[in-house]
Design an enzyme around this catalytic site. Sequence first.
Site, PDB file in Angstrom:
ATOM      1  N   LYS A 127       0.835  -1.280   0.048  1.00 14.48           N
ATOM      2  CA  LYS A 127       0.041   0.126  -0.017  1.00 14.48           C
ATOM      3  C   LYS A 127       0.859   1.081  -0.094  1.00 14.48           C
ATOM      4  O   LYS A 127       1.200   1.825   1.037  1.00 14.48           O
ATOM      5  CB  LYS A 127      -0.889  -0.134   1.263  1.00 14.48           C
ATOM      6  CG  LYS A 127      -1.932  -0.954   0.999  1.00 14.48           C
ATOM      7  CD  LYS A 127      -2.182  -2.085   2.129  1.00 14.48           C
ATOM      8  CE  LYS A 127      -3.305  -2.804   1.901  1.00 14.48           C
ATOM      9  NZ  LYS A 127      -3.074  -4.438   2.091  1.00 14.48           N
ATOM     10  N   LYS A 148      -6.008   5.774   1.754  1.00 16.74           N
ATOM     11  CA  LYS A 148      -6.530   5.676   2.967  1.00 16.74           C
ATOM     12  C   LYS A 148      -5.614   5.932   3.908  1.00 16.74           C
ATOM     13  O   LYS A 148      -5.785   6.188   5.213  1.00 16.74           O
ATOM     14  CB  LYS A 148      -7.329   4.496   3.027  1.00 16.74           C
ATOM     15  CG  LYS A 148      -6.537   3.244   2.540  1.00 16.74           C
ATOM     16  CD  LYS A 148      -5.934   2.429   3.687  1.00 16.74           C
ATOM     17  CE  LYS A 148      -5.075   1.115   3.418  1.00 16.74           C
ATOM     18  NZ  LYS A 148      -4.628   0.366   4.286  1.00 16.74           N
ATOM     19  N   SER A 174      -4.295   0.060  13.287  1.00 18.48           N
ATOM     20  CA  SER A 174      -4.055   0.785  12.169  1.00 18.48           C
ATOM     21  C   SER A 174      -2.489   1.393  12.762  1.00 18.48           C
ATOM     22  O   SER A 174      -2.765   2.591  13.530  1.00 18.48           O
ATOM     23  CB  SER A 174      -4.978   1.953  11.752  1.00 18.48           C
ATOM     24  OG  SER A 174      -4.417   2.691  10.866  1.00 18.48           O
ATOM     25  N   ARG A 175      -1.542   1.314  12.157  1.00 21.67           N
ATOM     26  CA  ARG A 175      -0.150   1.766  12.448  1.00 21.67           C
ATOM     27  C   ARG A 175       0.008   3.191  11.865  1.00 21.67           C
ATOM     28  O   ARG A 175       0.341   3.991  12.456  1.00 21.67           O
ATOM     29  CB  ARG A 175       1.165   1.022  11.748  1.00 21.67           C
ATOM     30  CG  ARG A 175       1.306  -0.124  12.703  1.00 21.67           C
ATOM     31  CD  ARG A 175       2.182  -0.901  11.778  1.00 21.67           C
ATOM     32  NE  ARG A 175       1.393  -1.654  10.787  1.00 21.67           N
ATOM     33  CZ  ARG A 175       1.925  -2.772   9.714  1.00 21.67           C
ATOM     34  NH1 ARG A 175       3.341  -3.280  10.017  1.00 21.67           N
ATOM     35  NH2 ARG A 175       1.540  -3.321   8.863  1.00 21.67           N
TER      36      ARG A 175
END
Length: 272
Positions: free
Chosen positions: A109, A194, A257-258
């Site tokens: 990503k 995102k 979520s990092r």
Amino acid sequence: MNQNPKFAVIGGGSWATAIAKMLCVNLNEIAWYMRNQSAIDHIKAYKHNPNYLSSVEFDTNKLKLTSDINEAVTYADYIIFAIPSAFLSGELEKLTVSLQDKVIFSAIKGIVPETFLIVGEHFNKKFDIPFENIGVITGPCHAEEVALERLSYLTIACGDSKKAKVVAKVLAGNYIKTKISDDIIGTEYAAMLKNIYAIAAGIAHGLGYGDNFQSVIMSNAIREMKKFIRKVHKMKRNINNSAYLGDLLVTGYSVFSRNRMFGNMIGKRLYG
């Protein structure tokens, strides 16, 4: 293409580990490349990755572990790249064997910094891989929840639906549900965008803003994502599908979520 294609995973992080876990449910053997030889030795001895998702136990008889990327690429028909985009070019420079006739799926990503391209476009332009041999694996799906075997959904995008179905089948399981898409460009841009929005959401949380404000960020983010993706690759798509809105929401809200955590740390620093 082989009726029973061989798979390789490139990467040693949490998402690569999660993908290897999913593949091992359905395949008798996979190749798994990671550059850290000590991690490979640990997996062989203790059946789990010492650095990521250490609760996941592997049947090492199913793993063809190697610290030589050329060995993994030579072995496989389908190659799943799951390494940070910042390190992709460095790993690909080690290749002495051809990627031609290989099917490349990206679980990355981000943008390749050397070319400012998303991963699929990078393989297409730099390695002359046709788009029908390039695909994307996208969420919403956190590696940590794969380790916990919580119900999760993946979207497998490829210009060739047959290849998308092959990958969807080998990743699916009791707790992993898969669907296919032909929007390879849009899903990959969504997976990149995102992360930016999630950092913003984390900053807002770190600054002490509440859920009301974060909901405004998320609703505006999906509208901006729709406009951006339509501009770079216009086609019929439903931005409310899980590969777009779903992935945005889990990255913007989840404790796993990092990117949100990184933003939260920035916000707390600014607030303090």
